[in-house]
Enzyme design. Structure first.
Site, PDB file in Angstrom:
ATOM      1  N   SER A   1     -68.735   5.861 -61.537  1.00  0.00           N
ATOM      2  CA  SER A   1     -68.699   6.097 -59.692  1.00  0.00           C
ATOM      3  C   SER A   1     -67.002   5.526 -59.361  1.00  0.00           C
ATOM      4  O   SER A   1     -66.511   3.948 -60.223  1.00  0.00           O
ATOM      5  CB  SER A   1     -69.114   5.335 -58.981  1.00  0.00           C
ATOM      6  OG  SER A   1     -69.186   5.455 -58.092  1.00  0.00           O
TER       7      SER A   1
ATOM      8  N   TYR B   1     -74.450  -2.339 -58.840  1.00  0.00           N
ATOM      9  CA  TYR B   1     -74.089  -0.870 -58.878  1.00  0.00           C
ATOM     10  C   TYR B   1     -72.486  -0.302 -59.721  1.00  0.00           C
ATOM     11  O   TYR B   1     -72.761   0.145 -60.135  1.00  0.00           O
ATOM     12  CB  TYR B   1     -74.460   0.115 -58.201  1.00  0.00           C
ATOM     13  CG  TYR B   1     -74.273   1.091 -57.801  1.00  0.00           C
ATOM     14  CD1 TYR B   1     -74.649   2.974 -58.352  1.00  0.00           C
ATOM     15  CD2 TYR B   1     -73.059   1.987 -57.167  1.00  0.00           C
ATOM     16  CE1 TYR B   1     -74.425   3.462 -58.851  1.00  0.00           C
ATOM     17  CE2 TYR B   1     -72.524   3.028 -57.676  1.00  0.00           C
ATOM     18  CZ  TYR B   1     -73.518   4.441 -58.012  1.00  0.00           C
ATOM     19  OH  TYR B   1     -73.037   5.580 -58.064  1.00  0.00           O
TER      20      TYR B   1
END
Ligand code: NAP
Length: 248
Positions: free
Chosen positions: A143, A157
């Site tokens: 990501s 995350y």
């Protein structure tokens, strides 16, 4: 060689789009999922309509026994896996690091990091010429959070995706001479359910003006890059991390 793919989190979002596109490109597909059986069976139906074999398989990617059982079932039903997409991933509610519990961190890292490693290990054991395999491709979902750090939202995350970037480079170099290509895709803001799962259903609408292209990406746009990396067209890519971010 029969093209056989395992797509973790293949039931929804980017994983489901990848499953449909890979089926159109001739892969038989194991559609892994965590809990949404109906969604997994719908994707499996779409794959079968494209003339390919589909196997919905429930397994928490952070559970070693479940991951092993999934790969063994694919061995039995389809034959040796030739492509793995390490796509299953979670976010959590926006929270500063100072307030994160150990339980939250363990869940995040179990799904996003441990799951990726366990599936990659099982794939390498089957694909690598060192272990008697005939080669294959692994594509990890990172990501852009790995680069931005996601302060005040979910640093856990972001850090889990930083681990995926490092793992992509390290594993790629470890197995590049064994017929296995390992690469990653690093999406920006993609219009899927993950934002609602992280408690911010309007995240895409809120952030879209910060994206240079002024729009979110679609799951299908990410899937195109994943399926390309899986394919022989990417035959000289190893350890690549491709941004699919609209310029973000
Ligand atoms: P999504 O729409 O929320 O779908 C997540 C998928 O992962 C679902 O199929 C879900 O299964 C599965 N899953 C979740 N936990 C699992 C577990 N423990 N074991 C097995 N499967 C599990 O997510 P997405 O937006 O498509 O994201 C896919 C990947 O892209 C993730 O790794 C994510 O971090 C990454 N990514 C997404 C974005 C974005 O903006 N969407 C941006 C950058 C990176 P169930 O259906 O059974 O729940």
């Amino acid at each position: 060689m029969t093209k056989i793919a395992i797509i973790t989190g293949g039931s929804r979002g980017i994983g489901a789009a990848t499953a449909r596109l890979a089926a159109a490109a001739g892969y038989d597909i194991c559609v892994n999922y965590a809990g949404d059986e109906a969604a997994a069976h719908k994707v499996a139906g779409d794959i079968e309509k494209l003339g390919r074999r589909a196997m919905p398989f429930q397994a928490d990617v952070g559970d070693e026994a479940a991951v092993k059982a999934m790969f063994e079932e694919v061995d039995r039903e389809f034959g040796p896996v030739t492509a793995l997409v390490n796509n299953a991933g979670i976010v959590d509610l926006p929270q500063p690091v100072a307030e994160m519990t150990a339980a939250r961190l363990q869940q995040m890292f179990a799904t996003n990091i441990l799951g990726c490693f366990l599936c990659a290990r099982e794939a390498v054991l089957r694909m690598s010429t060192r272990y008697g395999g005939s080669g294959g491709a692994i594509v990890n979902l990172s990501s852009v959070a790995a680069v931005l750090g996601s302060p005040g939202q979910y640093v856990d995350y972001a850090a889990s995706k930083g681990a995926i970037d490092a793992m992509t480079i390290g594993l790629a170099r470890e197995v590049a001479n064994e017929g296995v290509r390992v690469n990653a895709v690093r999406p920006g803001i993609i219009d899927t359910d993950i934002h609602a799962s992280g408690g911010v259903p309007d995240r895409v609408a809120k952030l879209k003006d910060t994206i240079p292209m002024k729009r979110p990406g679609s799951a299908e746009e990410v899937a195109e890059t994943i399926v390309w990396l899986m394919s022989d067209k990417a035959s000289y890519c190893a350890g690549a991390i491709i941004d699919v971010t609209g310029g973000r």
